[in-house]
Design a protein around this motif. Structure first.
Motif, PDB file in Angstrom:
ATOM      1  N   ALA A   1       0.834  -1.208   0.000  1.00 31.50           N
ATOM      2  CA  ALA A   1       0.000   0.000   0.000  1.00 31.50           C
ATOM      3  C   ALA A   1       0.867   1.256   0.000  1.00 31.50           C
ATOM      4  N   LEU A   2       1.956   1.225   0.743  1.00 30.56           N
ATOM      5  CA  LEU A   2       2.869   2.367   0.773  1.00 30.56           C
ATOM      6  C   LEU A   2       3.496   2.587  -0.595  1.00 30.56           C
ATOM      7  N   VAL A   3       3.923   1.516  -1.245  1.00 33.45           N
ATOM      8  CA  VAL A   3       4.527   1.626  -2.580  1.00 33.45           C
ATOM      9  C   VAL A   3       3.497   2.172  -3.572  1.00 33.45           C
ATOM     10  N   GLU A   4       2.258   1.700  -3.480  1.00 29.54           N
ATOM     11  CA  GLU A   4       1.199   2.212  -4.356  1.00 29.54           C
ATOM     12  C   GLU A   4       0.956   3.700  -4.093  1.00 29.54           C
ATOM     13  N   GLY A   5       0.980   4.089  -2.825  1.00 28.30           N
ATOM     14  CA  GLY A   5       0.786   5.491  -2.478  1.00 28.30           C
ATOM     15  C   GLY A   5       1.895   6.374  -3.024  1.00 28.30           C
ATOM     16  N   VAL A   6       3.141   5.910  -2.917  1.00 31.20           N
ATOM     17  CA  VAL A   6       4.271   6.684  -3.453  1.00 31.20           C
ATOM     18  C   VAL A   6       4.167   6.754  -4.967  1.00 31.20           C
ATOM     19  N   GLU A   7       3.697   5.692  -5.586  1.00 30.35           N
ATOM     20  CA  GLU A   7       3.537   5.691  -7.039  1.00 30.35           C
ATOM     21  C   GLU A   7       2.491   6.727  -7.472  1.00 30.35           C
ATOM     22  N   LYS A   8       1.405   6.856  -6.700  1.00 27.51           N
ATOM     23  CA  LYS A   8       0.341   7.796  -7.048  1.00 27.51           C
ATOM     24  C   LYS A   8       0.695   9.242  -6.702  1.00 27.51           C
ATOM     25  N   CYS A   9       1.284   9.440  -5.523  1.00 31.87           N
ATOM     26  CA  CYS A   9       1.474  10.806  -5.009  1.00 31.87           C
ATOM     27  C   CYS A   9       2.910  11.291  -5.062  1.00 31.87           C
ATOM     28  N   GLY A  10       3.851  10.392  -5.142  1.00 30.34           N
ATOM     29  CA  GLY A  10       5.256  10.763  -5.084  1.00 30.34           C
ATOM     30  C   GLY A  10       5.794  10.644  -3.672  1.00 30.34           C
ATOM     31  N   GLY A  11       7.098  10.532  -3.565  1.00 31.54           N
ATOM     32  CA  GLY A  11       7.730  10.426  -2.261  1.00 31.54           C
ATOM     33  C   GLY A  11       7.713  11.768  -1.550  1.00 31.54           C
ATOM     34  N   GLY A  12       7.674  11.732  -0.245  1.00 34.39           N
ATOM     35  CA  GLY A  12       7.697  12.953   0.539  1.00 34.39           C
ATOM     36  C   GLY A  12       6.323  13.507   0.843  1.00 34.39           C
ATOM     37  N   LYS A  13       5.298  12.943   0.280  1.00 32.24           N
ATOM     38  CA  LYS A  13       3.930  13.419   0.513  1.00 32.24           C
ATOM     39  C   LYS A  13       3.193  12.421   1.403  1.00 32.24           C
ATOM     40  N   TRP A  14       3.749  12.224   2.584  1.00 33.55           N
ATOM     41  CA  TRP A  14       3.283  11.168   3.474  1.00 33.55           C
ATOM     42  C   TRP A  14       1.883  11.424   3.993  1.00 33.55           C
ATOM     43  N   ALA A  15       1.552  12.673   4.315  1.00 29.48           N
ATOM     44  CA  ALA A  15       0.209  12.991   4.802  1.00 29.48           C
ATOM     45  C   ALA A  15      -0.835  12.767   3.702  1.00 29.48           C
ATOM     46  N   VAL A  16      -0.475  13.081   2.465  1.00 25.20           N
ATOM     47  CA  VAL A  16      -1.389  12.867   1.334  1.00 25.20           C
ATOM     48  C   VAL A  16      -1.596  11.373   1.115  1.00 25.20           C
ATOM     49  N   ILE A  17      -0.521  10.604   1.202  1.00 28.93           N
ATOM     50  CA  ILE A  17      -0.620   9.149   1.044  1.00 28.93           C
ATOM     51  C   ILE A  17      -1.508   8.576   2.145  1.00 28.93           C
ATOM     52  N   LYS A  18      -1.362   9.089   3.348  1.00 35.35           N
ATOM     53  CA  LYS A  18      -2.176   8.633   4.478  1.00 35.35           C
ATOM     54  C   LYS A  18      -3.661   8.872   4.190  1.00 35.35           C
ATOM     55  N   LYS A  19      -3.984   9.969   3.508  1.00 36.98           N
ATOM     56  CA  LYS A  19      -5.382  10.309   3.209  1.00 36.98           C
ATOM     57  C   LYS A  19      -5.989   9.450   2.103  1.00 36.98           C
ATOM     58  N   LEU A  20      -5.177   8.619   1.456  1.00 37.84           N
ATOM     59  CA  LEU A  20      -5.713   7.728   0.411  1.00 37.84           C
ATOM     60  C   LEU A  20      -6.544   6.597   1.011  1.00 37.84           C
ATOM     61  N   HIS A  21      -6.496   6.460   2.321  1.00 33.00           N
ATOM     62  CA  HIS A  21      -7.295   5.498   3.073  1.00 33.00           C
ATOM     63  C   HIS A  21      -7.040   4.042   2.690  1.00 33.00           C
ATOM     64  N   PHE A  22      -5.769   3.689   2.507  1.00 36.89           N
ATOM     65  CA  PHE A  22      -5.427   2.282   2.342  1.00 36.89           C
ATOM     66  C   PHE A  22      -5.573   1.634   3.716  1.00 36.89           C
ATOM     67  N   SER A  23      -6.300   0.542   3.801  1.00 39.17           N
ATOM     68  CA  SER A  23      -6.530  -0.087   5.109  1.00 39.17           C
ATOM     69  C   SER A  23      -5.226  -0.594   5.730  1.00 39.17           C
ATOM     70  N   ALA A  24      -4.265  -0.965   4.905  1.00 39.08           N
ATOM     71  CA  ALA A  24      -3.001  -1.504   5.410  1.00 39.08           C
ATOM     72  C   ALA A  24      -2.152  -0.450   6.123  1.00 39.08           C
ATOM     73  N   ILE A  25      -2.333   0.817   5.793  1.00 41.21           N
ATOM     74  CA  ILE A  25      -1.524   1.865   6.423  1.00 41.21           C
ATOM     75  C   ILE A  25      -2.370   2.796   7.280  1.00 41.21           C
ATOM     76  N   GLU A  26      -3.575   2.376   7.551  1.00 37.13           N
ATOM     77  CA  GLU A  26      -4.518   3.192   8.308  1.00 37.13           C
ATOM     78  C   GLU A  26      -3.983   3.592   9.685  1.00 37.13           C
ATOM     79  N   LYS A  27      -3.324   2.659  10.367  1.00 39.88           N
ATOM     80  CA  LYS A  27      -2.861   2.909  11.734  1.00 39.88           C
ATOM     81  C   LYS A  27      -1.466   3.525  11.802  1.00 39.88           C
ATOM     82  N   ARG A  28      -0.832   3.714  10.670  1.00 35.47           N
ATOM     83  CA  ARG A  28       0.515   4.301  10.655  1.00 35.47           C
ATOM     84  C   ARG A  28       0.423   5.816  10.532  1.00 35.47           C
ATOM     85  N   SER A  29       1.352   6.500  11.179  1.00 31.02           N
ATOM     86  CA  SER A  29       1.406   7.962  11.045  1.00 31.02           C
ATOM     87  C   SER A  29       2.199   8.309   9.787  1.00 31.02           C
ATOM     88  N   ALA A  30       2.181   9.579   9.421  1.00 27.25           N
ATOM     89  CA  ALA A  30       2.956  10.033   8.268  1.00 27.25           C
ATOM     90  C   ALA A  30       4.446   9.793   8.508  1.00 27.25           C
TER      91      ALA A  30
END
Length: 107
Positions: free
Chosen positions: A3-32
């Motif tokens: 899920a993290l790799v997919e988020g970086v692919e969609k949003c780019g690296g360094g945009k951790w808060a934006v990736i968190k907002k994608l609501h992937f269930s696998a990273i739901e409990k992780r902070s930015a």
């Protein structure tokens, strides 16, 4: 991890808060910050020589080769973007320790 790799692919690296907002269930409990740390560790593993990764069975189980290849690819894309922003010329500007920086000039 996927899920993290997919988020970086969609949003780019360094945009951790934006990736968190994608609501992937696998990273739901992780902070930015957790995502940033996980990505840093993934890139370190992905850039290791394949022989070293194969020796460590724990890493190989959590990071399949196809996932590491994707991390490598995304890391290279991010690096290319950084170089393009800097003008694409390595060594641009004066090097540190250049006499012109210290106020003296070459003759």
């Amino acid at each position: 991890t996927r899920a993290l790799v997919e988020g970086v692919e969609k949003c780019g690296g360094g945009k951790w808060a934006v990736i968190k907002k994608l609501h992937f269930s696998a990273i739901e409990k992780r902070s930015a910050v957790d995502l940033k740390d996980k990505w840093r560790n993934l890139t370190r593993i992905a850039l290791l020589p394949p022989e070293q990764v194969k020796l460590d069975k724990k890493r190989e189980a959590t990071c399949p080769p196809d996932l590491l290849a994707k991390v490598r690819e995304l890391t290279q894309l991010e690096d290319a973007k950084k170089h393009a922003k800097a003008g694409g010329r390595p060594g641009k500007g004066r090097p540190r320790g250049c006499p012109a920086v210290r106020g003296t000039y070459y003759k």
